[in-house]
Every structure is written in C-alpha cells, then in structure tokens.
Design an enzyme around this catalytic site. Structure first.
Site, PDB file in Angstrom:
ATOM      1  N   ARG A 212      15.084  48.341  74.189  1.00 17.07           N
ATOM      2  CA  ARG A 212      16.197  48.441  75.147  1.00 17.07           C
ATOM      3  C   ARG A 212      16.783  49.853  75.186  1.00 17.07           C
ATOM      4  O   ARG A 212      17.340  50.271  76.189  1.00 17.07           O
ATOM      5  CB  ARG A 212      17.341  47.478  74.761  1.00 17.07           C
ATOM      6  CG  ARG A 212      17.008  46.019  74.836  1.00 17.07           C
ATOM      7  CD  ARG A 212      18.190  45.170  74.358  1.00 17.07           C
ATOM      8  NE  ARG A 212      18.391  45.219  72.915  1.00 17.07           N
ATOM      9  CZ  ARG A 212      17.777  44.420  72.043  1.00 17.07           C
ATOM     10  NH1 ARG A 212      16.948  43.498  72.482  1.00 17.07           N
ATOM     11  NH2 ARG A 212      17.992  44.521  70.739  1.00 17.07           N
ATOM     12  N   SER A 213      16.670  50.569  74.077  1.00 18.24           N
ATOM     13  CA  SER A 213      17.379  51.858  73.966  1.00 18.24           C
ATOM     14  C   SER A 213      16.479  53.079  74.077  1.00 18.24           C
ATOM     15  O   SER A 213      16.951  54.205  73.894  1.00 18.24           O
ATOM     16  CB  SER A 213      18.100  51.915  72.618  1.00 18.24           C
ATOM     17  OG  SER A 213      18.966  50.836  72.488  1.00 18.24           O
TER      18      SER A 213
ATOM     19  N   HIS B 118      38.325  46.793  56.544  1.00 16.31           N
ATOM     20  CA  HIS B 118      38.466  45.503  55.861  1.00 16.31           C
ATOM     21  C   HIS B 118      39.561  45.633  54.794  1.00 16.31           C
ATOM     22  O   HIS B 118      39.639  46.649  54.090  1.00 16.31           O
ATOM     23  CB  HIS B 118      37.173  45.129  55.125  1.00 16.31           C
ATOM     24  CG  HIS B 118      36.041  44.695  56.011  1.00 16.31           C
ATOM     25  ND1 HIS B 118      36.118  44.620  57.390  1.00 16.31           N
ATOM     26  CD2 HIS B 118      34.786  44.293  55.681  1.00 16.31           C
ATOM     27  CE1 HIS B 118      34.958  44.195  57.867  1.00 16.31           C
ATOM     28  NE2 HIS B 118      34.134  43.996  56.857  1.00 16.31           N
TER      29      HIS B 118
ATOM     30  N   ARG C 147      37.882  36.436  59.064  1.00 13.90           N
ATOM     31  CA  ARG C 147      37.774  37.431  60.146  1.00 13.90           C
ATOM     32  C   ARG C 147      39.155  37.570  60.797  1.00 13.90           C
ATOM     33  O   ARG C 147      39.813  36.567  61.099  1.00 13.90           O
ATOM     34  CB  ARG C 147      36.757  36.944  61.182  1.00 13.90           C
ATOM     35  CG  ARG C 147      36.402  37.962  62.215  1.00 13.90           C
ATOM     36  CD  ARG C 147      35.577  39.096  61.678  1.00 13.90           C
ATOM     37  NE  ARG C 147      34.201  38.717  61.390  1.00 13.90           N
ATOM     38  CZ  ARG C 147      33.349  39.478  60.691  1.00 13.90           C
ATOM     39  NH1 ARG C 147      33.742  40.659  60.220  1.00 13.90           N
ATOM     40  NH2 ARG C 147      32.121  39.083  60.459  1.00 13.90           N
TER      41      ARG C 147
ATOM     42  N   SER D 287      34.414  44.749  63.609  1.00 12.32           N
ATOM     43  CA  SER D 287      33.258  45.660  63.633  1.00 12.32           C
ATOM     44  C   SER D 287      32.223  45.263  62.595  1.00 12.32           C
ATOM     45  O   SER D 287      31.062  45.662  62.693  1.00 12.32           O
ATOM     46  CB  SER D 287      33.696  47.114  63.413  1.00 12.32           C
ATOM     47  OG  SER D 287      34.392  47.229  62.197  1.00 12.32           O
ATOM     48  N   GLY D 288      32.619  44.457  61.614  1.00  9.70           N
ATOM     49  CA  GLY D 288      31.661  43.929  60.646  1.00  9.70           C
ATOM     50  C   GLY D 288      30.641  43.011  61.310  1.00  9.70           C
ATOM     51  O   GLY D 288      29.593  42.725  60.743  1.00  9.70           O
TER      52      GLY D 288
ATOM     53  N   CYS E 192      29.618  44.762  53.128  1.00 11.08           N
ATOM     54  CA  CYS E 192      30.781  45.657  53.280  1.00 11.08           C
ATOM     55  C   CYS E 192      31.958  45.268  52.383  1.00 11.08           C
ATOM     56  O   CYS E 192      32.590  46.126  51.770  1.00 11.08           O
ATOM     57  CB  CYS E 192      31.217  45.702  54.741  1.00 11.08           C
ATOM     58  SG  CYS E 192      31.098  44.124  55.590  1.00 11.08           S
TER      59      CYS E 192
ATOM     60  N   GLN F  11      38.721  40.643  57.245  1.00 11.84           N
ATOM     61  CA  GLN F  11      37.602  41.491  57.683  1.00 11.84           C
ATOM     62  C   GLN F  11      37.651  41.760  59.182  1.00 11.84           C
ATOM     63  O   GLN F  11      37.800  40.850  59.999  1.00 11.84           O
ATOM     64  CB  GLN F  11      36.275  40.828  57.297  1.00 11.84           C
ATOM     65  CG  GLN F  11      36.121  40.679  55.788  1.00 11.84           C
ATOM     66  CD  GLN F  11      34.787  40.108  55.337  1.00 11.84           C
ATOM     67  OE1 GLN F  11      34.757  39.310  54.411  1.00 11.84           O
ATOM     68  NE2 GLN F  11      33.691  40.494  55.959  1.00 11.84           N
TER      69      GLN F  11
ATOM     70  N   ARG G 152      18.931  42.291  49.272  1.00 12.08           N
ATOM     71  CA  ARG G 152      19.963  42.578  48.263  1.00 12.08           C
ATOM     72  C   ARG G 152      19.738  41.847  46.946  1.00 12.08           C
ATOM     73  O   ARG G 152      19.975  42.397  45.880  1.00 12.08           O
ATOM     74  CB  ARG G 152      21.351  42.230  48.813  1.00 12.08           C
ATOM     75  CG  ARG G 152      21.819  43.187  49.873  1.00 12.08           C
ATOM     76  CD  ARG G 152      23.193  42.791  50.374  1.00 12.08           C
ATOM     77  NE  ARG G 152      23.495  43.503  51.605  1.00 12.08           N
ATOM     78  CZ  ARG G 152      24.301  43.044  52.545  1.00 12.08           C
ATOM     79  NH1 ARG G 152      24.895  41.868  52.403  1.00 12.08           N
ATOM     80  NH2 ARG G 152      24.511  43.749  53.633  1.00 12.08           N
TER      81      ARG G 152
ATOM     82  N   PRO H 141      40.582  32.847  81.297  1.00  6.61           N
ATOM     83  CA  PRO H 141      40.174  31.964  80.192  1.00  6.61           C
ATOM     84  C   PRO H 141      39.472  32.753  79.084  1.00  6.61           C
ATOM     85  O   PRO H 141      38.856  33.776  79.343  1.00  6.61           O
ATOM     86  CB  PRO H 141      39.195  30.982  80.862  1.00  6.61           C
ATOM     87  CG  PRO H 141      38.796  31.606  82.144  1.00  6.61           C
ATOM     88  CD  PRO H 141      39.858  32.570  82.545  1.00  6.61           C
TER      89      PRO H 141
HETATM   90  N1  LIG Z   1      29.123  46.542  60.571  1.00  5.26           N
HETATM   91  C1  LIG Z   1      29.304  46.494  59.253  1.00  5.26           C
HETATM   92  O1  LIG Z   1      30.442  46.611  58.733  1.00  5.26           O
HETATM   93  C2  LIG Z   1      28.149  46.293  58.348  1.00  5.26           C
HETATM   94  C3  LIG Z   1      28.348  46.442  56.992  1.00  5.26           C
HETATM   95  C4  LIG Z   1      27.301  46.269  56.121  1.00  5.26           C
HETATM   96  C5  LIG Z   1      26.061  45.921  56.638  1.00  5.26           C
HETATM   97  N2  LIG Z   1      25.890  45.769  57.970  1.00  5.26           N
HETATM   98  C6  LIG Z   1      24.557  45.412  58.441  1.00  5.26           C
HETATM   99  O2  LIG Z   1      23.992  46.505  59.175  1.00  5.26           O
HETATM  100  C7  LIG Z   1      23.119  46.015  60.190  1.00  5.26           C
HETATM  101  C8  LIG Z   1      23.518  46.579  61.549  1.00  5.26           C
HETATM  102  O3  LIG Z   1      24.853  46.211  61.826  1.00  5.26           O
HETATM  103  P1  LIG Z   1      25.687  46.837  63.039  1.00  5.26           P
HETATM  104  O4  LIG Z   1      27.078  46.419  62.789  1.00  5.26           O
HETATM  105  O5  LIG Z   1      25.381  48.282  63.220  1.00  5.26           O
HETATM  106  O6  LIG Z   1      25.068  46.020  64.289  1.00  5.26           O
HETATM  107  P2  LIG Z   1      25.076  46.413  65.854  1.00  5.26           P
HETATM  108  O7  LIG Z   1      26.236  47.278  66.179  1.00  5.26           O
HETATM  109  O8  LIG Z   1      24.924  45.125  66.566  1.00  5.26           O
HETATM  110  O9  LIG Z   1      23.734  47.285  66.058  1.00  5.26           O
HETATM  111  C9  LIG Z   1      22.463  46.732  65.865  1.00  5.26           C
HETATM  112  C10 LIG Z   1      21.401  47.808  65.922  1.00  5.26           C
HETATM  113  O10 LIG Z   1      20.142  47.220  65.609  1.00  5.26           O
HETATM  114  C11 LIG Z   1      19.221  47.512  66.660  1.00  5.26           C
HETATM  115  N3  LIG Z   1      18.268  46.398  66.780  1.00  5.26           N
HETATM  116  C12 LIG Z   1      18.537  45.083  66.849  1.00  5.26           C
HETATM  117  N4  LIG Z   1      17.386  44.373  66.924  1.00  5.26           N
HETATM  118  C13 LIG Z   1      16.373  45.277  66.881  1.00  5.26           C
HETATM  119  C14 LIG Z   1      14.947  45.186  66.928  1.00  5.26           C
HETATM  120  N5  LIG Z   1      14.318  44.015  67.032  1.00  5.26           N
HETATM  121  N6  LIG Z   1      14.235  46.328  66.862  1.00  5.26           N
HETATM  122  C15 LIG Z   1      14.841  47.529  66.768  1.00  5.26           C
HETATM  123  N7  LIG Z   1      16.180  47.679  66.730  1.00  5.26           N
HETATM  124  C16 LIG Z   1      16.936  46.563  66.782  1.00  5.26           C
HETATM  125  C17 LIG Z   1      20.075  47.683  67.888  1.00  5.26           C
HETATM  126  O11 LIG Z   1      19.358  48.427  68.854  1.00  5.26           O
HETATM  127  P3  LIG Z   1      19.619  48.255  70.457  1.00  5.26           P
HETATM  128  O12 LIG Z   1      20.911  48.946  70.737  1.00  5.26           O
HETATM  129  O13 LIG Z   1      18.444  48.941  71.033  1.00  5.26           O
HETATM  130  O14 LIG Z   1      19.687  46.788  70.711  1.00  5.26           O
HETATM  131  C18 LIG Z   1      21.252  48.456  67.302  1.00  5.26           C
HETATM  132  O15 LIG Z   1      20.904  49.815  67.135  1.00  5.26           O
HETATM  133  C19 LIG Z   1      23.184  44.490  60.072  1.00  5.26           C
HETATM  134  O16 LIG Z   1      22.162  44.047  59.218  1.00  5.26           O
HETATM  135  C20 LIG Z   1      24.521  44.254  59.416  1.00  5.26           C
HETATM  136  O17 LIG Z   1      24.574  43.026  58.732  1.00  5.26           O
HETATM  137  C21 LIG Z   1      26.896  45.959  58.853  1.00  5.26           C
END
Ligand SMILES: NC(=O)c1ccc[n+]([C@@H]2O[C@H](COP(=O)([O-])OP(=O)(O)OC[C@H]3O[C@@H](n4cnc5c(N)ncnc54)[C@H](OP(=O)(O)O)[C@@H]3O)[C@@H](O)[C@H]2O)c1
EC number: 1.2.1.11
Length: 341
Positions: free
Chosen positions: A39-40, A244, A237, A162-163, A132, A159, A101, A184
């Site tokens: 997509r990107s 957080h 949440r 953005s998590g 996180c 939390q 993990r 709504p």
């Molecule tokens: N947010 C937090 O606080 C946090 C903390 C610790 C760990 N994490 C972990 O970090 C990871 C990412 O979280 P996020 O918050 O950054 O999510 P996000 O904002 O939804 O971003 C997801 C990213 O993954 C890419 N992606 C998804 N499916 C894909 C695929 N099949 N092939 C290639 N790229 C793919 C998306 O690309 P596109 O834009 O192209 O769809 C986007 O770059 C997750 O495992 C999450 O659990 C997040």
C-alpha cells in the site's frame, strides 16, 4: 563507516518514531531503507526532521542480504513471515511485536535493565523489544529492586490510543469530533466508545479472565527483571493520544523509605523524578509525549503492607515503549557485537 539499517513498518506510528530517533541520536548509518506494505510503495518519508526523504519499499520484495540491522514494527503476522527471512539473510532483527518476546532463544531487552542478555541474540539473529507498558515499568522497578528486592507488584495502567497504532489515534479523533457535532459514534478498533470514556480491555481475553496485555506484563517482567517477582496488572485504554501512565504498588523484601526511593530514582538511568507533593508537582502523559525519560512522581509509603511503596510513572509509549528502546538496543548491539569502523 556506519550501518545499513532497514526500518520495517516505516509508515506506522512506531516506524516513523524509529526513523526520527535514529536521526536524533545520530545513529551511525551509511544507508537507511523505509519498508512497509504494498500500500505504501513509493510514499516519501522524512527521516525525523532531517529533511532527508526516503521512498518506501515493499516488504514482500525486500532483500535483506547486506543489511546489518532491521528494526521491525509491523505486527505479529507480517513479522512471523518476514523476520526469519531477514535473520537468515544475516540481518539482525530488532522486533517490536509480541511474537518473539517469550521465545527462550530470543533475548528480550531493556538496555538500562538487562543489557547482558543481548549476547543470546546469536541463536536466532533476533532481539525482542518489550510491550510498551512493560518497558517503562522495568526502567522504574530495576533500581528499586536492586536496593530492596521486590516481592510483589500491583499495577494499573492508563494506556494511550497510540498504543493501538495509527487506527487507534484516528478513532479517538473521529469519535471526539462526532460527539461534538452530534454524529453517531461507531467503535471499530476499540470494543467500546473510547472518546470521553475508559476501557478495561487491551488485547484478547485469556482463560483466567485476564487480558493478554496484562499477561504480557507479568511474563515479560519475569524474563527481563527477575523470575521471582510476582505481578498483577489491570490494563486500561484511556482517551489520551500519546503517553502511558501507571499507578504502581510495590512490596519489597527489605525496608525502603519513600525518601530513599526518591533518591535512588533521581539517579537511575532512564528515570526522571518529578515529585513535589504540591499542585501540579507530578508529570502527566501530555507532558511526557516526545520525551525519552520515564517520569516518576507521587512516591509514598504504603502503610497497609510491610515494606510497601506506591508511585506513579509516565512515559511516551512510542518512544521508551517502542522506538527509543529499539534504537537503544541497536546501539547496544553495535557496541558489543556489530562494531563498525
Ligand atoms: N504503538 C506502540 O506504543 C507500540 C509499542 C510497542 C510495540 N508496538 C508494536 O509495534 C508494531 C507496530 O505498531 P504501530 O503502532 O506502529 O502500528 P501502525 O501505526 O498501525 O503501523 C503499522 C505498520 O506496519 C506496516 N504493515 C502492516 N502490515 C504489513 C505487511 N503485511 N507487510 C508490510 N508492512 C505491513 C504498515 O504499513 P502500511 O502503512 O503500508 O500499511 C505500517 O507501516 C506492532 O507489532 C505493535 O504491537 C507498538
């Protein structure tokens, strides 16, 4: 001479933050690749505020051979498919998802807490980044554990959305707007309305009634800090965009006064003590967003148990909870194993 670094999930919340932190901390890079889904492809992404733009590549076709480090933030499904391919190509994966993990052959690292465990990365060429909520708690508990040996922890988390990724932030924004204009409200990413509400449910339910987010805090604490530490968590949440917060109750083996704990936390790596016991003399999530530290406030003795303390900690979940910790792991890896130049 620097590293060749691939940021996988570069368009996401954590991926963008990782690019920013690599630039901010001047991580030695000869080349950086931004990788995401089909997509990107072609999307231009700025590396932090550097003005340097990179074009997004498709993970499906990305060849990891010749790349030193891949910082993954794409969720467990894509990680399961692509992280082993990157690792097999000789690129060390630092993964933000929960997939690896608890794998005994994968180190789970918070650099301020268990840096020596990183040496085990050679078994799979993969290193895991904690959840996180766990990361900021580990930074807070480690110096106190060293001082008085923690027996049991009860933690309630607050939390931010953005998590739950970009989609979580969009949902809070859209629902808040909808409520103001009388439209709504339709929950999608979250199970109930998140705007002007709180939801005691993060990730899936386990058989014992806890949620997987709560379970992660228990088992990750044991792996990172000490298997003997007992922990009970309630993860909630809240309608906050970034940051957080955690209310933490700790029981120690040995006596530790609030004043001694404050003095220890004031000096501890990654911690900032702001504890003035007056109006506003504590830190809240909006104040910690964009910052690297874990802020600790409201340290006080708990008179209802022997050797008990209660405190409040907040941190930017996209930074210490994910991107910053991942880049710190990359720095540690560079210092100990992948020396350049
Ligand atoms: N947010 C937090 O606080 C946090 C903390 C610790 C760990 N994490 C972990 O970090 C990871 C990412 O979280 P996020 O918050 O950054 O999510 P996000 O904002 O939804 O971003 C997801 C990213 O993954 C890419 N992606 C998804 N499916 C894909 C695929 N099949 N092939 C290639 N790229 C793919 C998306 O690309 P596109 O834009 O192209 O769809 C986007 O770059 C997750 O495992 C999450 O659990 C997040």
């Amino acid at each position: 001479m620097g590293y060749r670094v691939a940021v996988v999930g570069a368009t996401g919340n954590v991926g963008r933050e990782m690019l920013a932190i690599l630039a901010e901390r001047e991580f030695p890079m000869d080349e950086v690749a931004a990788v995401a889904s089909s997509r990107s492809v072609g999307t231009e992404i700025e590396i932090g505020d550097s003005g340097r733009m990179v074009k997004c590549k498709n993970l499906e076709h990305f060849d990891f051979s010749g790349w030193d480090i891949a910082l993954f933030a794409v969720g467990s499904a894509a990680t399961r498919e692509y992280a082993p391919k990157a690792a097999a190509a000789g690129c060390v994966v630092i993964d933000n998802s929960s997939l690896y993990r608890m794998d005994p052959d994968v180190p789970l690292i918070v650099p301020e807490v268990n840096p020596d465990a990183i040496d085990g990365y050679v078994k799979k060429n993969i290193i895991a980044n904690p959840n996180c909520s766990t990361a900021q708690l580990m930074v807070t508990l480690k110096p106190l554990h060293d001082a008085a040996t923690i027996r049991r922890v009860v933690v309630s988390t607050y939390q931010s959305v953005s998590g739950a990724g970009k989609a979580g932030m969009d949902e809070l924004f859209e629902q808040s707007r909808a409520i103001f204009v009388g439209d709504p409200v339709e929950p999608a990413k979250f199970t109930k309305q998140i705007a002007f509400n709180v939801i005691p449910h993060i990730d899936v339910f386990m058989d014992d009634g806890s949620t997987k987010e709560e379970w992660k805090m228990v088992v990750e604490t044991k792996k990172i800090l000490d298997p003997k530490v007992k922990l009970n968590a309630t993860c909630v949440r809240v309608p906050v965009f970034v940051g957080h917060a955690e209310a933490v109750n700790i029981e120690f083996e040995n006596e530790l006064s609030a004043e001694d704990a404050q003095n220890i936390l004031r000096e501890a790596p990654g911690c900032m003590l702001v504890d003035k016991r007056e109006d506003g003399g504590y830190v809240t999530p909006v104040e910690c967003a964009g910052d690297s530290a874990t802020y600790i406030s409201r340290v006080r003795e708990d008179p209802t148990v022997d050797n008990g303390l209660t405190l409040w900690c907040v941190s930017d979940n996209l930074r210490k909870g994910a991107a910053l910790n991942a880049v710190q792991i990359a720095e540690l890896l560079g210092r100990r194993h992948l020396k350049k130049g």
